[in-house]
Design an enzyme around this catalytic site. Structure first.
Site, PDB file in Angstrom:
ATOM      1  N   HIS A   1      91.614 -18.380  25.130  1.00  0.00           N
ATOM      2  CA  HIS A   1      90.221 -18.790  25.324  1.00  0.00           C
ATOM      3  C   HIS A   1      89.939 -18.931  26.818  1.00  0.00           C
ATOM      4  CE1 HIS A   1      86.436 -20.915  24.767  1.00  0.00           C
ATOM      5  NE2 HIS A   1      86.851 -21.799  25.668  1.00  0.00           N
TER       6      HIS A   1
ATOM      7  N   GLY B   1      96.436  19.400  33.127  1.00  0.00           N
ATOM      8  CA  GLY B   1      95.720  18.261  32.527  1.00  0.00           C
ATOM      9  C   GLY B   1      94.660  18.633  31.513  1.00  0.00           C
TER      10      GLY B   1
ATOM     11  N   CYS C   1      90.766  17.124  29.106  1.00  0.00           N
ATOM     12  CA  CYS C   1      90.733  15.667  29.246  1.00  0.00           C
ATOM     13  C   CYS C   1      90.714  15.235  30.711  1.00  0.00           C
ATOM     14  CB  CYS C   1      91.942  15.084  28.517  1.00  0.00           C
ATOM     15  SG  CYS C   1      92.126  13.330  28.737  1.00  0.00           S
TER      16      CYS C   1
ATOM     17  N   GLY D   1      77.004  13.304  24.003  1.00  0.00           N
ATOM     18  CA  GLY D   1      75.581  13.093  24.277  1.00  0.00           C
ATOM     19  C   GLY D   1      75.285  11.657  24.684  1.00  0.00           C
TER      20      GLY D   1
ATOM     21  N   GLU E   1      77.543   9.295  25.755  1.00  0.00           N
ATOM     22  CA  GLU E   1      78.255   8.861  26.968  1.00  0.00           C
ATOM     23  C   GLU E   1      77.586   9.440  28.224  1.00  0.00           C
ATOM     24  OE1 GLU E   1      82.490   9.556  26.801  1.00  0.00           O
ATOM     25  OE2 GLU E   1      82.770   8.145  25.141  1.00  0.00           O
TER      26      GLU E   1
ATOM     27  N   GLY F   1      75.991  12.721  19.475  1.00  0.00           N
ATOM     28  CA  GLY F   1      77.398  12.382  19.240  1.00  0.00           C
ATOM     29  C   GLY F   1      77.977  11.684  20.468  1.00  0.00           C
TER      30      GLY F   1
HETATM   31  P1  FAD Z   1      92.764  20.577  26.156  1.00  0.00           P
HETATM   32  O1  FAD Z   1      92.715  19.292  26.879  1.00  0.00           O
HETATM   33  O2  FAD Z   1      91.495  21.292  25.923  1.00  0.00           O
HETATM   34  O3  FAD Z   1      93.753  21.500  26.994  1.00  0.00           O
HETATM   35  C1  FAD Z   1      93.984  22.822  26.651  1.00  0.00           C
HETATM   36  C2  FAD Z   1      94.444  23.563  27.897  1.00  0.00           C
HETATM   37  O4  FAD Z   1      94.926  24.835  27.509  1.00  0.00           O
HETATM   38  C3  FAD Z   1      93.324  23.821  28.896  1.00  0.00           C
HETATM   39  O5  FAD Z   1      93.717  23.384  30.174  1.00  0.00           O
HETATM   40  C4  FAD Z   1      93.153  25.342  28.885  1.00  0.00           C
HETATM   41  O6  FAD Z   1      92.798  25.874  30.151  1.00  0.00           O
HETATM   42  C5  FAD Z   1      94.542  25.785  28.493  1.00  0.00           C
HETATM   43  N1  FAD Z   1      94.592  27.110  27.873  1.00  0.00           N
HETATM   44  C6  FAD Z   1      93.831  27.567  26.849  1.00  0.00           C
HETATM   45  N2  FAD Z   1      94.207  28.817  26.505  1.00  0.00           N
HETATM   46  C7  FAD Z   1      95.221  29.152  27.345  1.00  0.00           C
HETATM   47  C8  FAD Z   1      96.043  30.300  27.491  1.00  0.00           C
HETATM   48  N3  FAD Z   1      95.934  31.354  26.666  1.00  0.00           N
HETATM   49  N4  FAD Z   1      96.972  30.294  28.459  1.00  0.00           N
HETATM   50  C9  FAD Z   1      97.127  29.231  29.280  1.00  0.00           C
HETATM   51  N5  FAD Z   1      96.395  28.121  29.187  1.00  0.00           N
HETATM   52  C10 FAD Z   1      95.464  28.070  28.216  1.00  0.00           C
HETATM   53  N6  FAD Z   1      88.977  12.312  24.163  1.00  0.00           N
HETATM   54  C11 FAD Z   1      89.409  11.027  24.144  1.00  0.00           C
HETATM   55  O7  FAD Z   1      90.372  10.718  23.432  1.00  0.00           O
HETATM   56  N7  FAD Z   1      88.813  10.074  24.913  1.00  0.00           N
HETATM   57  C12 FAD Z   1      87.757  10.354  25.717  1.00  0.00           C
HETATM   58  O8  FAD Z   1      87.246   9.465  26.391  1.00  0.00           O
HETATM   59  C13 FAD Z   1      87.273  11.681  25.742  1.00  0.00           C
HETATM   60  N8  FAD Z   1      86.236  12.011  26.530  1.00  0.00           N
HETATM   61  C14 FAD Z   1      85.814  13.303  26.584  1.00  0.00           C
HETATM   62  C15 FAD Z   1      84.729  13.619  27.389  1.00  0.00           C
HETATM   63  C16 FAD Z   1      84.273  14.915  27.467  1.00  0.00           C
HETATM   64  C17 FAD Z   1      83.100  15.238  28.349  1.00  0.00           C
HETATM   65  C18 FAD Z   1      84.941  15.936  26.723  1.00  0.00           C
HETATM   66  C19 FAD Z   1      84.485  17.366  26.835  1.00  0.00           C
HETATM   67  C20 FAD Z   1      86.011  15.641  25.908  1.00  0.00           C
HETATM   68  C21 FAD Z   1      86.449  14.317  25.817  1.00  0.00           C
HETATM   69  N9  FAD Z   1      87.510  13.955  24.985  1.00  0.00           N
HETATM   70  C22 FAD Z   1      87.937  12.654  24.944  1.00  0.00           C
HETATM   71  C23 FAD Z   1      88.202  14.945  24.145  1.00  0.00           C
HETATM   72  C24 FAD Z   1      89.543  15.368  24.809  1.00  0.00           C
HETATM   73  O9  FAD Z   1      89.278  15.877  26.091  1.00  0.00           O
HETATM   74  C25 FAD Z   1      90.249  16.399  23.970  1.00  0.00           C
HETATM   75  O10 FAD Z   1      90.392  15.927  22.645  1.00  0.00           O
HETATM   76  C26 FAD Z   1      91.627  16.706  24.541  1.00  0.00           C
HETATM   77  O11 FAD Z   1      91.542  17.164  25.860  1.00  0.00           O
HETATM   78  C27 FAD Z   1      92.359  17.729  23.691  1.00  0.00           C
HETATM   79  O12 FAD Z   1      93.602  17.970  24.245  1.00  0.00           O
HETATM   80  P2  FAD Z   1      94.371  19.342  24.033  1.00  0.00           P
HETATM   81  O13 FAD Z   1      95.681  19.190  24.733  1.00  0.00           O
HETATM   82  O14 FAD Z   1      94.372  19.695  22.602  1.00  0.00           O
HETATM   83  O15 FAD Z   1      93.477  20.456  24.739  1.00  0.00           O
HETATM   84  P1  NAD Z   2      80.235  15.247  18.191  1.00  0.00           P
HETATM   85  O1  NAD Z   2      80.751  15.940  16.998  1.00  0.00           O
HETATM   86  O2  NAD Z   2      80.706  13.893  18.520  1.00  0.00           O
HETATM   87  O3  NAD Z   2      78.641  15.139  18.114  1.00  0.00           O
HETATM   88  C1  NAD Z   2      77.825  16.242  17.910  1.00  0.00           C
HETATM   89  C2  NAD Z   2      76.485  15.749  17.410  1.00  0.00           C
HETATM   90  O4  NAD Z   2      75.596  16.837  17.432  1.00  0.00           O
HETATM   91  C3  NAD Z   2      76.517  15.207  15.980  1.00  0.00           C
HETATM   92  O5  NAD Z   2      75.854  13.982  15.929  1.00  0.00           O
HETATM   93  C4  NAD Z   2      75.811  16.299  15.177  1.00  0.00           C
HETATM   94  O6  NAD Z   2      75.124  15.780  14.052  1.00  0.00           O
HETATM   95  C5  NAD Z   2      74.853  16.850  16.225  1.00  0.00           C
HETATM   96  N1  NAD Z   2      74.448  18.226  15.992  1.00  0.00           N
HETATM   97  C6  NAD Z   2      75.184  19.254  15.536  1.00  0.00           C
HETATM   98  N2  NAD Z   2      74.438  20.376  15.496  1.00  0.00           N
HETATM   99  C7  NAD Z   2      73.220  20.056  15.927  1.00  0.00           C
HETATM  100  C8  NAD Z   2      72.006  20.783  16.120  1.00  0.00           C
HETATM  101  N3  NAD Z   2      71.945  22.076  15.843  1.00  0.00           N
HETATM  102  N4  NAD Z   2      70.945  20.125  16.597  1.00  0.00           N
HETATM  103  C9  NAD Z   2      70.994  18.799  16.890  1.00  0.00           C
HETATM  104  N5  NAD Z   2      72.108  18.067  16.715  1.00  0.00           N
HETATM  105  C10 NAD Z   2      73.210  18.681  16.263  1.00  0.00           C
HETATM  106  O7  NAD Z   2      80.484  16.284  19.388  1.00  0.00           O
HETATM  107  P2  NAD Z   2      80.390  16.078  20.948  1.00  0.00           P
HETATM  108  O8  NAD Z   2      79.632  14.867  21.299  1.00  0.00           O
HETATM  109  O9  NAD Z   2      79.949  17.392  21.502  1.00  0.00           O
HETATM  110  O10 NAD Z   2      81.903  15.864  21.346  1.00  0.00           O
HETATM  111  C11 NAD Z   2      82.871  16.884  21.064  1.00  0.00           C
HETATM  112  C12 NAD Z   2      84.219  16.293  20.807  1.00  0.00           C
HETATM  113  O11 NAD Z   2      84.727  15.675  21.980  1.00  0.00           O
HETATM  114  C13 NAD Z   2      84.146  15.230  19.730  1.00  0.00           C
HETATM  115  O12 NAD Z   2      84.972  15.637  18.670  1.00  0.00           O
HETATM  116  C14 NAD Z   2      84.691  13.999  20.336  1.00  0.00           C
HETATM  117  O13 NAD Z   2      85.685  13.413  19.548  1.00  0.00           O
HETATM  118  C15 NAD Z   2      85.303  14.434  21.669  1.00  0.00           C
HETATM  119  N6  NAD Z   2      84.907  13.418  22.659  1.00  0.00           N
HETATM  120  C16 NAD Z   2      85.458  12.184  22.557  1.00  0.00           C
HETATM  121  C17 NAD Z   2      85.063  11.188  23.420  1.00  0.00           C
HETATM  122  C18 NAD Z   2      85.660   9.840  23.276  1.00  0.00           C
HETATM  123  O14 NAD Z   2      86.671   9.709  22.605  1.00  0.00           O
HETATM  124  N7  NAD Z   2      85.083   8.811  23.859  1.00  0.00           N
HETATM  125  C19 NAD Z   2      84.117  11.441  24.397  1.00  0.00           C
HETATM  126  C20 NAD Z   2      83.561  12.710  24.464  1.00  0.00           C
HETATM  127  C21 NAD Z   2      83.979  13.699  23.590  1.00  0.00           C
END
Ligand code: FAD
Ligand code: NAD
Length: 467
Positions: A445, A39, A42, A186, A188, A183
């Site tokens: 509605h 998984g 994500c 931060g 959420e 961002g």
């Molecule tokens: P990942 O989900 O990062 O999966 C990569 C996998 O590859 C990992 O399990 C890792 O262990 C594995 N891996 C890496 N290298 C190797 C290797 N050499 N061999 C074997 N396995 C390996 N996105 C949204 O759309 N909606 C959200 O609400 C949202 N919320 C988020 C909240 C948080 C706190 C965070 C951190 C991210 C959030 N994101 C959200 C972003 C989302 O999680 C990522 O964009 C997404 O998971 C990317 O998917 P991916 O398949 O590219 O990689």
């Molecule tokens: P982000 O890119 O959304 O936000 C990072 C923020 O940090 C920006 O506002 C930037 O201006 C600021 N920043 C950068 N350098 C800084 C510094 N030195 N000092 C102070 N501020 C600084 O990144 P994130 O919030 O870490 O999230 C990472 C990724 O995960 C994003 O690309 C986002 O799409 C994904 N994500 C998505 C969701 C969702 O879809 N709901 C939720 C969580 C994470």
């Protein structure tokens, strides 16, 4: 040695969805994951756990702030973070088990260990006992995702200076939390703790929070979060943050270059994420990463080695689970000889604050910068009957259309359940609808979706009705 049509490295939403589609299309498919659960980010430490805690904290917030107005009197309410985290862990493990079930159902072979490319048709899996397995494969798909980023002076020690991963597993509710980065993460995770009573202060480098968001949404969201108790230090450059034993001390430079010192119990570093390619063996096939750490791909998501593809957070584009999923399906269908297509302009983005913020298409500023003649229709959530019934009155819906053709070019909303509401706009824009088209569709509605119709009416001849 096992033989596969495709070997996928990484089981996040990009990798596991690609695996399912490849298997559906008749390919012998292997997926390699270094962790014991499938998984990726994500499901394990991203989308799912953060939304579980957002939902729990929202219930608590409603109970402490809104129940009495609804006529529900509860005498003593207590936030039990350990139970919230336990429930979150249960949700995560059920969801990850679901992926394992889907792999088995689709006869996808799962390998646990680190996957590394030996040559363009061989991938090695090294498990935790250092046992190596070689897989022979026609194609390789890299879906290794990303890791939290940080800059010098803010290195997470994972104790007091934490990343999202540790924030999702807190065993106490901090009195005060500093967040570096205004961002998505931060705001959420800041919301989770703010609703539980933590004083949250965000230190942001840019002039606004979520600088990439439409400016009307930035303004509204800033107002909502300030009302909830957030404090923002905008245009502040973090010099350093230190663990003082019992808390953290952060030194930043404000826009006048004066030193500002902030103290708190914890500091969450949320300044973006970086592509993850450690131990992948890219060099063995002549591949490397660009200056942003990304693997370069062409429009077919193909690297410079024709049978090696890459998707998701490890390549360019929005770091979103649904973007990674679409790319996984794209590669599978391309390999099966189909002609898949991804409309990158219509990948919706959501910030899961309350109300949620959701967007699709271009922002007002982007359209103006591109020289487009536009018109804007906006409708406030508080004018909806449904909003007053539920007491969710904050927010606004904004539709931007081409001035000449009326085609919808961007939709931005801060509204209850905007994450779901935005899909009407995505469908409309996929079919290149005009604002008039949306205005003429019958909406149920009372719903929040009536706000989309009203905003569309406002965009066409300023004829919104309930305002
Ligand atoms: P990942 O989900 O990062 O999966 C990569 C996998 O590859 C990992 O399990 C890792 O262990 C594995 N891996 C890496 N290298 C190797 C290797 N050499 N061999 C074997 N396995 C390996 N996105 C949204 O759309 N909606 C959200 O609400 C949202 N919320 C988020 C909240 C948080 C706190 C965070 C951190 C991210 C959030 N994101 C959200 C972003 C989302 O999680 C990522 O964009 C997404 O998971 C990317 O998917 P991916 O398949 O590219 O990689
Ligand atoms: P982000 O890119 O959304 O936000 C990072 C923020 O940090 C920006 O506002 C930037 O201006 C600021 N920043 C950068 N350098 C800084 C510094 N030195 N000092 C102070 N501020 C600084 O990144 P994130 O919030 O870490 O999230 C990472 C990724 O995960 C994003 O690309 C986002 O799409 C994904 N994500 C998505 C969701 C969702 O879809 N709901 C939720 C969580 C994470």
């Amino acid at each position: 040695m096992d033989n596969f049509d495709i070997t996928i490295i990484g089981s996040g939403p990009g990798g596991y969805v690609a695996a399912i589609r490849c298997a559906q299309l008749g390919m012998k498919t292997a997926i390699i994951e270094k962790y014991n659960t499938l998984g990726g980010t994500c499901l394990n430490v991203g989308c799912i756990p953060s939304k579980a805690l957002l939902d729990s904290s929202e219930h608590y917030h409603n109970a402490t702030h809104n129940f009495a107005e609804h006529g529900i009197n509860v005498s003593s309410i207590e936030a039990d973070i350990k139970q919230m985290v336990k429930r979150k862990n249960d949700v995560v493990s059920q969801t990850c088990d679901g992926v394992k079930y889907l792999m088995d159902k689709n006869k996808i072979e799962v390998f646990t260990g680190i996957g590394s490319i030996v040559d363009k048709t061989t991938v090695k899996v090294t498990d935790s006992n250092k046992k190596e397995t070689l897989l022979q494969t026609k194609n390789i798909l890299i879906a290794t995702g990303s890791k939290p980023n940080f800059f010098p002076g803010m290195e997470p020690d994972k104790k007091r200076i934490i990343t999202s991963t540790e924030a999702l597993n807190m065993t106490e509710i901090p009195k005060k939390l500093l967040v570096i980065g205004g961002g998505v993460i931060g705001l959420e995770l800041g919301s989770v703790f703010s609703r539980l009573g933590t004083k949250v202060e965000v230190v942001e480098f840019a002039k606004t929070i979520v600088p990439t968001m439409d400016k009307t949404m930035v303004k509204e969201l800033t107002k909502v979060l300030k009302k909830e108790g957030f404090k923002f230090h905008l245009q502040h450059k973090v010099k350093n943050v230190t663990n003082t034993g019992k808390g953290v001390k952060l030194v930043a430079l404000n826009k006048k270059d004066e030193e500002v010192t902030l103290e708190a119990d914890y500091c969450l570093v949320a300044v973006g994420r970086k592509p993850y390619t450690d131990n992948l063996g890219l060099e063995n096939v002549g591949l490397s990463t660009n200056n942003r750490g990304q693997i370069e791909v062409n429009d077919n998501l193909q690297t410079s080695v024709p049978n090696i593809f890459a998707i998701g957070d490890v390549i360019k584009g929005a770091m979103l689970a649904h973007k990674a999923e679409e790319e996984g399906v794209f590669v599978a269908e391309l390999l099966a000889g189909q002609k898949p297509h991804i409309n990158y302009n219509l990948i919706p983005g959501v910030v899961y604050t309350w109300p949620e913020v959701a967007s699709v298409g271009k922002t007002e500023d982007e359209l103006i910068a591109a020289g487009k003649e536009i018109k804007i229709g906006q409708f406030p959530i508080k004018a909806l009957g449904r909003a007053r019934a539920s007491m969710d009155i904050l927010g606004t819906i904004k539709i931007i259309a081409d001035k000449e053709t009326d085609e919808v070019l961007g939709v931005h909303m801060i509204a209850p359940r905007a994450a779901d509401l935005i899909m009407e706009a995505v469908v409309a824009m996929e079919y290149r609808a005009s604002a008039e088209d949306i205005a003429r569709i019958c909406h149920p509605h009372p719903t929040y979706s009536e706000g989309v119709k009203e905003a569309a009416m406002a965009a066409t001849d300023n004829r919104a009705m309930h305002i």
